[in-house]
Structure formats: structure tokens, C-alpha cells
Design a protein around this motif. Structure first.
Motif, PDB file in Angstrom:
ATOM      1  N   VAL A  63      94.332  42.853 142.603  1.00 36.08           N
ATOM      2  CA  VAL A  63      95.232  43.935 143.037  1.00 36.08           C
ATOM      3  C   VAL A  63      95.359  43.919 144.558  1.00 36.08           C
ATOM      4  N   TYR A  64      94.255  43.795 145.249  1.00 40.54           N
ATOM      5  CA  TYR A  64      94.283  43.747 146.719  1.00 40.54           C
ATOM      6  C   TYR A  64      95.117  42.565 147.197  1.00 40.54           C
ATOM      7  N   PHE A  65      94.941  41.411 146.558  1.00 44.45           N
ATOM      8  CA  PHE A  65      95.717  40.231 146.921  1.00 44.45           C
ATOM      9  C   PHE A  65      97.212  40.496 146.774  1.00 44.45           C
ATOM     10  N   ARG A  66      97.617  41.051 145.641  1.00 45.58           N
ATOM     11  CA  ARG A  66      99.043  41.323 145.406  1.00 45.58           C
ATOM     12  C   ARG A  66      99.591  42.341 146.403  1.00 45.58           C
ATOM     13  N   LEU A  67      98.824  43.394 146.685  1.00 46.80           N
ATOM     14  CA  LEU A  67      99.309  44.428 147.607  1.00 46.80           C
ATOM     15  C   LEU A  67      99.356  43.922 149.048  1.00 46.80           C
ATOM     16  N   LEU A  68      98.382  43.125 149.444  1.00 47.81           N
ATOM     17  CA  LEU A  68      98.397  42.550 150.794  1.00 47.81           C
ATOM     18  C   LEU A  68      99.546  41.566 150.941  1.00 47.81           C
ATOM     19  N   THR A  69      99.767  40.752 149.935  1.00 49.47           N
ATOM     20  CA  THR A  69     100.901  39.817 149.959  1.00 49.47           C
ATOM     21  C   THR A  69     102.209  40.583 150.071  1.00 49.47           C
ATOM     22  N   ARG A  70     102.328  41.654 149.318  1.00 53.48           N
ATOM     23  CA  ARG A  70     103.539  42.493 149.366  1.00 53.48           C
ATOM     24  C   ARG A  70     103.722  43.100 150.755  1.00 53.48           C
TER      25      ARG A  70
END
Length: 106
Positions: A63-70
Motif C-alpha cells: 500500500v505504501y509503495f502504491r501511494l508513494l508512487t501515486r
């Protein structure tokens, strides 16, 4: 009791630290210009996701990866002025104020 993931997060301080930790490909120039905006947007996204945050470190990491990428991509595809992450960017927008009719005739 903190987990290894939470301990790792405590050690991260810069946008580059977060991007490297989560293995997000990034352009250094984009980050240099927008690092605070990216971190604030990431924080905002995390705040919105707290109620549905998974329990396991592995799932949280995803989740952190997806939100940081976003958050990073928001500033690849746009800019700080357009995204208006910080309050200062809203200060010159038209403001609406309601004044009750009774107050006008006092």
C-alpha cells in the motif's frame, strides 16, 4: 511493540529515502524540485487510507509503495502550483464569505 517495517520507516527522512526504500523509480530532478510536495501528498494519501490499512507488514508495504508512487507521479504529470498541496497555494484564490442579512442591518 513496533515491527521491523515501522522501525525502517522511522529511519527515512527525505523523499529520496522513501523512494529508494520502496524501490520507486524516480527522476532526481523531479524530486529535487518537488520533494516536500511529494512527501506531503504521500502523507495525505496515507491519512486517507488509514481506515482500510492492512494488518501485515507485507501488505502495508505494498500500500505504501502504491501511494508513494501515486504521490510522485502527481508531480511528474503536473506541478506544485497546479497540485496545490500546501495552504499557501490557496491563499490567492477567491474566498466566499457568508454574511447573514441580519448582520448587514445592525
Amino acid at each position: 511493540m513496533t515491527t521491523l517495517f515501522e522501525d525502517d520507516l522511522e529511519e527515512l527522512s527525505s523523499a529520496e529515502d522513501f523512494l529508494e526504500y520502496f524501490k520507486v523509480d524516480y527522476d532526481a530532478k523531479t524530486v529535487q524540485v518537488n520533494r516536500l510536495h511529494i512527501l506531503q501528498r504521500f502523507h495525505d494519501y496515507l491519512s486517507q487510507a488509514q481506515e482500510s490499512m492492512p494488518n501485515t507488514d507485507e501488505a502495508k508495504r505494498e500500500v505504501y509503495f502504491r501511494l508513494l508512487t501515486r504521490a510522485y507521479n502527481d508531480f511528474v504529470e503536473s506541478d506544485a502550483l497546479t497540485e496545490k498541496v500546501f495552504k499557501v497555494f490557496h491563499m490567492h484564490e477567491p474566498q466566499e464569505t457568508f454574511v447573514p442579512l441580519n448582520d448587514v442591518f445592525k
